[in-house]
Scaffold this active site. Structure first.
Site, mmCIF file in Angstrom:
data_model
loop_
_atom_site.group_PDB
_atom_site.id
_atom_site.type_symbol
_atom_site.label_atom_id
_atom_site.label_comp_id
_atom_site.label_asym_id
_atom_site.label_seq_id
_atom_site.Cartn_x
_atom_site.Cartn_y
_atom_site.Cartn_z
ATOM 1 N N LYS A 34 0.832 -1.215 0.000
ATOM 2 C CA LYS A 34 0.000 0.000 0.000
ATOM 3 C C LYS A 34 0.866 1.265 0.000
ATOM 4 C CE LYS A 34 -3.457 -2.799 -0.059
ATOM 5 N NZ LYS A 34 -4.194 -3.345 1.054
HETATM 6 C C1 LIG Z 1 -5.147 -4.454 1.500
HETATM 7 C C2 LIG Z 1 -6.621 -4.301 1.529
HETATM 8 C C3 LIG Z 1 -7.391 -4.556 2.678
HETATM 9 C C4 LIG Z 1 -6.840 -5.257 3.892
HETATM 10 O O1 LIG Z 1 -5.745 -4.712 4.441
HETATM 11 P P1 LIG Z 1 -4.707 -5.594 5.302
HETATM 12 O O2 LIG Z 1 -3.872 -4.523 5.930
HETATM 13 O O3 LIG Z 1 -3.945 -6.445 4.352
HETATM 14 O O4 LIG Z 1 -5.475 -6.367 6.294
HETATM 15 C C5 LIG Z 1 -8.734 -4.260 2.659
HETATM 16 N N1 LIG Z 1 -9.321 -3.759 1.557
HETATM 17 C C6 LIG Z 1 -8.632 -3.541 0.428
HETATM 18 C C7 LIG Z 1 -9.345 -2.974 -0.755
HETATM 19 C C8 LIG Z 1 -7.273 -3.818 0.370
HETATM 20 O O5 LIG Z 1 -6.595 -3.636 -0.774
#
Ligand SMILES: *Cc1c(COP(=O)(O)O)cnc(C)c1O
Length: 395
Positions: free
Chosen positions: A195
């Site tokens: 991210k």
């Molecule tokens: C990455 C992601 C999540 C979950 O995040 P984590 O930190 O991996 O638990 C939720 N929604 C979307 C759209 C994502 O891309």
């Protein structure tokens, strides 16, 4: 024509280019070491510092750090009051966590179709799924492009629904001049390494409502009503558990990393936008490729660069293009398999055909590498490989 690597030709590059990668430098390492040398490993001063920094960056009044983006969604859905029998409208084209958070609380995800141009939840489709049991909408800003938040907000106000914006992809985006984090009742972030910024694992819930924030704070700490520092100030051992909560706390170690990362977020967003512009430029004249569609009056925080293939202009399908690009050492990916197609969801009675736009779009999608540490040469390799592969399969 150049022989494709998948047919035994030489690949465009010798080393695999991943679709995403974190960027860790000395300032990150120093920040983490400083915490390791200090008194607090978990809930200490870095948690609030990180929360304040994100609140300030986004303009949200309240920010609550949790240990994953998934926990952020779970906590937000809890704060929204979702429980057994409640329906929550969710887009099918997202990471499964966007829908799982509803199941965790005994609610029922109701999949509403997407707008095939943006791949985001279509407000008209969402409206068509509202019943007397609907309690909330999960609005996912897919790829970093904000949803049609005004239309969703109007829908929510009319039907008294809570909107949870899953902004795992869109930290730093703006919509009609407003920052992501200030658009809906609750906004969730993820700090997974792919991210925009990372804490290893981590997440955050943003809201302007102190009561919702309080429910999230309690939920991340076993459902306890007062936190440790308030108790120690009151000079008492007493605590009460008022809800079933979890241990979703984000350690100081991780928060220190997040604070250091946030310093470079704007720079990284600029670099992501530059890469997107180069991709758009490289592909806009290719008939077999549709480049990402951007809605007006928004500044997306591009997290993923997803192209749509015009399969009727190709002599192969998405899998053929995917495999050929991997052979060229371009680490393409696919975001996402429609959630209602996954086995657990099929077992709950969901079936294909429920969201035809999402299902048809899914068959055409390929995610190209996009991360700020990509060099111009990396970007050039990705463009060259796509042009080469598409030309080889031109119908
Ligand atoms: C990455 C992601 C999540 C979950 O995040 P984590 O930190 O991996 O638990 C939720 N929604 C979307 C759209 C994502 O891309």
């Amino acid at each position: 024509m150049e022989k494709l690597a998948i047919d035994g030709g030489s690949p465009v590059r010798s080393k695999m280019l991943n679709y995403a990668h974190q960027w860790i430098d000395e300032s990150d390492i120093e920040a983490v070491i400083e915490v390791l040398r200090g008194d607090w490993l978990t809930t200490g001063p870095k948690v609030e510092e990180f929360e304040h920094a994100i609140a300030e960056y986004t303009g949200a009044k309240e920010a609550v750090a949790v240990n994953t983006g998934t926990a952020a969604l779970h906590a937000a859905a809890f704060a929204a009051g979702i429980g057994p029998g409640d329906e929550v409208i969710v887009p099918p084209l997202s990471f499964v966590a966007s829908a799982n958070c509803v199941l965790y609380l005994g609610g029922k995800p109701v999949f509403a179709d997407i707008d095939p141009r943006t791949l985001n939840l279509d407000p008209a489709a969402a409206e068509s799924k509202i019943t007397s049991r609907t309690k909330a909408i999960v609005a996912v800003d897919l790829c970093g492009q904000p949803c049609e938040h005004d239309a969703l907000r109007a829908l929510a106000d009319e039907h008294e629904l809570i909107v949870i914006e899953d902004a795992a992809h869109s930290l730093g985006a703006t919509y009609h001049g407003h920052n992501v984090g200030t658009l809906q009742d609750l906004t969730t972030l993820s700090f997974h390494p792919v991210k925009h910024i990372t804490t290893g694992e981590g997440g955050m819930v943003l809201t302007d409502d102190p009561e919702l924030a309080g429910r999230v704070r309690s939920f991340r700490h076993h459902g306890i009503d007062l936190d440790f520092r308030e108790r120690s100030r009151a000079n008492s051992w007493e605590y009460d558990v008022v809800n079933l909560g979890y241990n979703y706390r984000l350690p100081d170690i991780n928060c220190a990393l997040g604070i250091a990362q946030l310093e470079r977020l704007d720079q990284w967003l600029t670099r992501r936008r530059e890469i997107v512009a180069r991709y758009d430029d490289g592909f806009s004249s290719i008939a077999a490729i549709e480049i990402p569609f951007a809605i007006a009056d928004c500044q997306p925080a591009w997290h993923l660069y997803v192209i749509k293939l015009n399969i009727d202009k190709l002599r192969t399908d998405r899998e053929g293009i995917y495999k050929a690009l991997r052979a060229e050492n371009i680490g393409v990916n696919v975001h996402y398999i429609p959630i209602h197609w996954l086995s657990h969801y099929r077992g709950l009675g969901y079936a294909s055909g429920e969201c035809p736009q999402a299902e048809r779009s899914y068959e055409r999608l390929i995610t190209l590498p996009l991360f700020p540490a990509m060099s111009d040469e990396d970007v050039g390799d990705a463009i060259e490989a796509v042009v080469k592969v598409i030309a080889a399969y031109d119908a």
